[in-house]
Design a protein around this motif. Structure first.
Motif, PDB file in Angstrom:
ATOM      1  N   ASP A  28      71.025  -8.106   6.056  1.00  0.00           N
ATOM      2  CA  ASP A  28      69.826  -7.290   6.227  1.00  0.00           C
ATOM      3  C   ASP A  28      68.649  -7.981   5.563  1.00  0.00           C
ATOM      4  O   ASP A  28      68.789  -8.542   4.464  1.00  0.00           O
ATOM      5  CB  ASP A  28      70.004  -5.906   5.584  1.00  0.00           C
ATOM      6  CG  ASP A  28      71.146  -5.117   6.208  1.00  0.00           C
ATOM      7  OD1 ASP A  28      71.447  -5.349   7.394  1.00  0.00           O
ATOM      8  OD2 ASP A  28      71.736  -4.280   5.500  1.00  0.00           O
ATOM      9  N   ARG A  73      63.528  -1.562   3.970  1.00  0.00           N
ATOM     10  CA  ARG A  73      63.429  -2.425   5.148  1.00  0.00           C
ATOM     11  C   ARG A  73      61.981  -2.540   5.591  1.00  0.00           C
ATOM     12  O   ARG A  73      61.103  -1.812   5.106  1.00  0.00           O
ATOM     13  CB  ARG A  73      64.280  -1.868   6.291  1.00  0.00           C
ATOM     14  CG  ARG A  73      65.766  -1.831   5.995  1.00  0.00           C
ATOM     15  CD  ARG A  73      66.514  -1.176   7.146  1.00  0.00           C
ATOM     16  NE  ARG A  73      67.939  -1.050   6.848  1.00  0.00           N
ATOM     17  CZ  ARG A  73      68.861  -1.909   7.252  1.00  0.00           C
ATOM     18  NH1 ARG A  73      68.509  -2.963   7.974  1.00  0.00           N
ATOM     19  NH2 ARG A  73      70.124  -1.723   6.956  1.00  0.00           N
ATOM     20  N   SER A  79      67.478   1.250   2.025  1.00  0.00           N
ATOM     21  CA  SER A  79      68.859   0.764   2.079  1.00  0.00           C
ATOM     22  C   SER A  79      69.342   0.596   0.640  1.00  0.00           C
ATOM     23  O   SER A  79      68.657  -0.042  -0.158  1.00  0.00           O
ATOM     24  CB  SER A  79      68.949  -0.581   2.801  1.00  0.00           C
ATOM     25  OG  SER A  79      68.717  -0.430   4.184  1.00  0.00           O
ATOM     26  N   ARG A 127      77.295   2.573   4.886  1.00  0.00           N
ATOM     27  CA  ARG A 127      76.537   3.536   4.091  1.00  0.00           C
ATOM     28  C   ARG A 127      76.717   4.908   4.705  1.00  0.00           C
ATOM     29  O   ARG A 127      76.504   5.091   5.911  1.00  0.00           O
ATOM     30  CB  ARG A 127      75.044   3.149   4.091  1.00  0.00           C
ATOM     31  CG  ARG A 127      74.141   4.185   3.416  1.00  0.00           C
ATOM     32  CD  ARG A 127      74.332   4.188   1.917  1.00  0.00           C
ATOM     33  NE  ARG A 127      73.382   5.058   1.243  1.00  0.00           N
ATOM     34  CZ  ARG A 127      73.715   6.207   0.660  1.00  0.00           C
ATOM     35  NH1 ARG A 127      74.974   6.627   0.683  1.00  0.00           N
ATOM     36  NH2 ARG A 127      72.812   6.937   0.047  1.00  0.00           N
TER      37      ARG A 127
END
Length: 202
Positions: A28, A73, A79, A127
């Motif tokens: 990510d 993000r 996140s 998650r």
């Protein structure tokens, strides 16, 4: 009967897909906003998604401190990652034993919205707010911006290897079926036919 076979095959494919999605590395692009440690207790719902503690730690203490990395993000979505050792013999086999070093690296990369520093976080896991589980970060590196392109070479190689292995197993099963199972089935059917003939007096 064919629909039952398809249901079983689809269930097996779903289990394998979920297993691979959980364990294969994902990346990510995020901006780190905070690194912290939180005392965490575990329930029957989420215990299996956490490791047994850092490498070198004595026993499996519960509750225990878990390192967390909070990130944002590019689209503003949060996140959150945990940072735990996988150890040398744990699963998945990431051989991660330097969680404290990784936490230090990530602390040095904390930035704000006015002067963002974008990083690629490599992790595995899922998650879930309901289960209270977090993906486990295994590596971090800084990148020039959030629009960096990431090609999952490792995942492609692993999936290619899995496909080759499945094809090889399928071929072995076909040979086993031809050489062992079919002759046994034919022998049983012949014996059954002879027994029926004998019983009916033919």
């Amino acid at each position: 009967m064919r629909w039952a076979r398809w249901i079983i095959l689809l269930l097996i494919a779903a289990i394998i897909g979920a297993f691979l999605h959980y364990t294969l590395p994902q990346r990510d692009v995020v901006r780190i906003v905070e690194t912290t440690e939180v005392r965490q207790s575990f329930s029957w719902r989420n215990r299996m998604f956490f490791t047994g503690g850092d490498s070198g730690a004595e026993g499996n203490l519960e509750p225990r401190d878990i390192r967390f990395i909070r990130t944002i993000r590019e689209n503003g979505a949060p996140s959150v990652y945990r940072n735990e050792d996988t150890g040398l013999f744990g699963w998945p086999p990431y051989f991660k034993t330097g969680s404290e070093d990784l936490q230090t690296e990530m602390s040095a990369l904390v930035s704000n919205e006015e002067a963002p520093r974008w990083v690629v976080v490599t992790h595995y896991g899922w998650r879930s707010n309901w289960l209270s589980i977090y993906p486990n970060a295994v590596a971090v590196r800084e990148v020039d911006g959030p629009d960096v392109s990431l090609l999952p070479w490792l995942n492609i190689l692993i999936l290619f290897g899995v496909v080759v292995l499945l094809l090889a197993l399928w071929r072995l099963w076909e040979r086993f079926e031809d050489r062992v199972i079919d002759p046994i089935v034919d022998w049983i059917l012949v014996r059954w036919a002879k027994l029926k003939d004998r019983v009916s007096g033919r």
